[in-house]
Every structure is written in C-alpha cells, then in structure tokens.
Design a protein around this motif. Structure first.
Motif, PDB file in Angstrom:
ATOM      1  N   GLU A 187       0.893  -1.032  -0.048  1.00 14.09           N
ATOM      2  CA  GLU A 187       0.126   0.072   0.073  1.00 14.09           C
ATOM      3  C   GLU A 187       0.914   1.501   0.061  1.00 14.09           C
ATOM      4  O   GLU A 187       0.669   2.231  -0.640  1.00 14.09           O
ATOM      5  CB  GLU A 187      -0.881   0.012   1.292  1.00 14.09           C
ATOM      6  CG  GLU A 187      -2.038  -0.938   1.116  1.00 14.09           C
ATOM      7  CD  GLU A 187      -3.048  -0.994   2.240  1.00 14.09           C
ATOM      8  OE1 GLU A 187      -2.996  -0.069   3.193  1.00 14.09           O
ATOM      9  OE2 GLU A 187      -3.505  -2.060   2.766  1.00 14.09           O
ATOM     10  N   ALA A 188       1.952   1.403   0.845  1.00  6.70           N
ATOM     11  CA  ALA A 188       2.737   2.417   0.943  1.00  6.70           C
ATOM     12  C   ALA A 188       3.419   2.690  -0.260  1.00  6.70           C
ATOM     13  O   ALA A 188       3.734   3.713  -0.676  1.00  6.70           O
ATOM     14  CB  ALA A 188       3.783   2.337   2.033  1.00  6.70           C
ATOM     15  N   TYR A 189       4.038   1.491  -0.892  1.00  2.15           N
ATOM     16  CA  TYR A 189       4.710   1.521  -2.050  1.00  2.15           C
ATOM     17  C   TYR A 189       3.931   2.018  -3.313  1.00  2.15           C
ATOM     18  O   TYR A 189       4.358   2.994  -4.130  1.00  2.15           O
ATOM     19  CB  TYR A 189       5.280   0.042  -2.403  1.00  2.15           C
ATOM     20  CG  TYR A 189       6.037   0.106  -3.564  1.00  2.15           C
ATOM     21  CD1 TYR A 189       7.534   0.147  -3.405  1.00  2.15           C
ATOM     22  CD2 TYR A 189       5.712  -0.269  -4.955  1.00  2.15           C
ATOM     23  CE1 TYR A 189       8.517   0.052  -4.625  1.00  2.15           C
ATOM     24  CE2 TYR A 189       6.714  -0.111  -5.956  1.00  2.15           C
ATOM     25  CZ  TYR A 189       7.908  -0.092  -5.918  1.00  2.15           C
ATOM     26  OH  TYR A 189       8.683  -0.087  -6.851  1.00  2.15           O
ATOM     27  N   GLU A 190       2.772   1.604  -3.340  1.00  2.10           N
ATOM     28  CA  GLU A 190       1.654   1.984  -4.359  1.00  2.10           C
ATOM     29  C   GLU A 190       1.359   3.479  -4.327  1.00  2.10           C
ATOM     30  O   GLU A 190       1.285   4.371  -5.260  1.00  2.10           O
ATOM     31  CB  GLU A 190       0.531   1.077  -4.342  1.00  2.10           C
ATOM     32  CG  GLU A 190       0.860  -0.305  -5.047  1.00  2.10           C
ATOM     33  CD  GLU A 190      -0.313  -1.380  -4.807  1.00  2.10           C
ATOM     34  OE1 GLU A 190      -1.185  -1.090  -4.118  1.00  2.10           O
ATOM     35  OE2 GLU A 190      -0.177  -2.445  -5.317  1.00  2.10           O
ATOM     36  N   ASP A 191       1.008   4.145  -3.108  1.00  9.48           N
ATOM     37  CA  ASP A 191       0.932   5.381  -2.554  1.00  9.48           C
ATOM     38  C   ASP A 191       2.070   6.291  -3.281  1.00  9.48           C
ATOM     39  O   ASP A 191       1.859   7.384  -3.731  1.00  9.48           O
ATOM     40  CB  ASP A 191       0.673   5.808  -1.269  1.00  9.48           C
ATOM     41  CG  ASP A 191      -0.682   5.071  -0.805  1.00  9.48           C
ATOM     42  OD1 ASP A 191      -1.719   4.776  -1.847  1.00  9.48           O
ATOM     43  OD2 ASP A 191      -0.909   5.024   0.293  1.00  9.48           O
ATOM     44  N   LEU A 192       3.388   5.712  -2.899  1.00  8.64           N
ATOM     45  CA  LEU A 192       4.628   6.708  -3.364  1.00  8.64           C
ATOM     46  C   LEU A 192       4.734   6.540  -4.734  1.00  8.64           C
ATOM     47  O   LEU A 192       5.130   7.675  -5.336  1.00  8.64           O
ATOM     48  CB  LEU A 192       5.934   6.186  -2.595  1.00  8.64           C
ATOM     49  CG  LEU A 192       5.875   6.378  -1.297  1.00  8.64           C
ATOM     50  CD1 LEU A 192       7.237   5.626  -0.585  1.00  8.64           C
ATOM     51  CD2 LEU A 192       6.211   7.795  -0.873  1.00  8.64           C
ATOM     52  N   GLU A 194       2.291   6.480  -7.101  1.00  4.15           N
ATOM     53  CA  GLU A 194       1.303   7.451  -7.471  1.00  4.15           C
ATOM     54  C   GLU A 194       1.738   8.854  -7.487  1.00  4.15           C
ATOM     55  O   GLU A 194       1.481   9.336  -8.440  1.00  4.15           O
ATOM     56  CB  GLU A 194      -0.105   7.188  -6.802  1.00  4.15           C
ATOM     57  CG  GLU A 194      -0.713   5.751  -7.324  1.00  4.15           C
ATOM     58  CD  GLU A 194      -2.184   5.526  -6.567  1.00  4.15           C
ATOM     59  OE1 GLU A 194      -2.656   6.528  -6.123  1.00  4.15           O
ATOM     60  OE2 GLU A 194      -2.551   4.466  -6.533  1.00  4.15           O
ATOM     61  N   ASP A 195       2.073   8.946  -6.442  1.00  2.00           N
ATOM     62  CA  ASP A 195       2.452  10.438  -6.052  1.00  2.00           C
ATOM     63  C   ASP A 195       3.894  10.936  -6.964  1.00  2.00           C
ATOM     64  O   ASP A 195       4.178  12.145  -7.005  1.00  2.00           O
ATOM     65  CB  ASP A 195       2.848  10.636  -4.555  1.00  2.00           C
ATOM     66  CG  ASP A 195       1.561  10.723  -3.661  1.00  2.00           C
ATOM     67  OD1 ASP A 195       0.626  10.851  -4.299  1.00  2.00           O
ATOM     68  OD2 ASP A 195       1.661  10.498  -2.684  1.00  2.00           O
TER      69      ASP A 195
END
Length: 196
Positions: A187-192, A194-195
């Motif tokens: 989740e954290a990897y995918e959020d980063l 995307e940003d």
C-alpha cells in the motif's frame, strides 16, 4: 519464502574459498546441477545475503608498505563518522567500530607517519587518543561458520521465517515476515508510486 538451508550455507562456504569456482563444480560438491546452483546464488543475491563478488588483494605483495593497526579512541557520538572516514582513507584494508567509541583500522602505509594520515582522514578534534602497532602478521578470513540466516522484514524489521512472504515491486525483491506486513508495504509503495 523458502528458508535458507545447509546447501545454501555450503554454497556460500565454497564461494568464500573461491568466488570464481564454476557453478558446475559447486554443484558436484553439494549434489545439484550447475543451473540449480546458479539459481540459488541469484536468490542469495536477491535477498541480500550475497552483496557482491570481489577480489581480495594482498597489498603487501604490490608495494613496500608498513602494515599497521591503528586504534582510535573517539569522543562519544562521533565513532560512526570516524569509522566511515577511515574506511575511505587511503591504505585502509579493514576497519572496525566497537561499542565503546573506538575505531580500529588495519592500514598499509608507505611510511609509519600515522599522525598526518589520521589528520587527512578524520576531524582530529573528535579524537581523544590513538595507538599504533606495527603488524608482524595478519590474515583476513571471511567465514560463514555456524552462521544463522536472518533476513529482515522490509516493513517491520522482524526476522523472516518460513511463514514469511516475498514480493517483487519495481524490479526489487522484498521479504516480509507475514502477509500483513506485505500488504502494508504494498500500500505504501503504491501510494508513493502514484505520487511520483
């Protein structure tokens, strides 16, 4: 993730003795084919057990150098910086940092002028004292004797066991102690991602 086993440990021992040994020869010793050994070595590199293959040079054979053991007593809080600086200093073959704010370096110098070498390498205002010993003999042995493998979870830092998982994200292989840590990390990897 599959646990690392005795075969992996034996492969490491054989590579430590001779990193240029053919995988087919290693396979003969451990009872695997050359490609199976290659696959295991690739996995050991992916999980970080093997960082690199290097050449171990006996510098005393190349030039006339005085071999020294330099023990530097450092003010508390500065040992890491002094350690890093001595690792990069000309002539340092090995360096060690102890818990009591000492940094010890095995050094090969064209002369025994440690004072100017130390002044060039580190901020001497954080050095309390140092001692120098001329080495009569030294040998470096890289060993995995009685080693236990301890791969850390990319999310929480706990040791990854056979219940752990692995995931490839962005071309990198990450190890996790449990599916929950893998999910959080993803989740954290995918959020980063995307940003970015």
């Amino acid at each position: 993730m599959r646990d690392l086993d005795e075969t992996d440990l034996e492969i490491l021992r054989l590579l430590l003795a001779d990193a240029r040994r053919p995988y087919s020869e290693i396979g003969d010793v451990v009872g695997l084919s050359g490609p199976a050994v290659s696959e295991r070595v690739s996995r050991l590199r992916e999980v970080g057990v093997i960082e690199q293959f290097t050449v171990n040079v006996d510098r005393s054979k190349l030039t006339e150098r005085v071999r020294l053991l330099v023990d530097v007593a450092v003010e508390p809080g500065h040992a890491s910086a002094v350690y890093d600086a001595l690792l990069d200093a000309d002539g340092t073959q090995h360096a060690y940092r102890s818990a009591d704010a000492h940094v010890v370096a095995h050094v090969g110098r064209p002369d025994a002028d440690v004072e100017s070498w130390l002044a060039d390498a580190v901020d001497t205002s954080v050095v309390d004292d140092y001692t120098v010993r001329v080495l009569a003999e030294s040998e470096w042995t890289n060993s995995v004797a009685d080693a236990d493998f301890a791969i850390s979870c990319a999310e929480c830092g706990n040791t990854v066991t056979s219940e752990g998982t692995a995931a490839r994200l962005g071309g990198e292989l990450y190890q996790f102690c449990c599916p929950t840590c893998e999910s959080r990390f993803r989740e954290a990897y995918e959020d980063l991602a995307e940003d970015a």
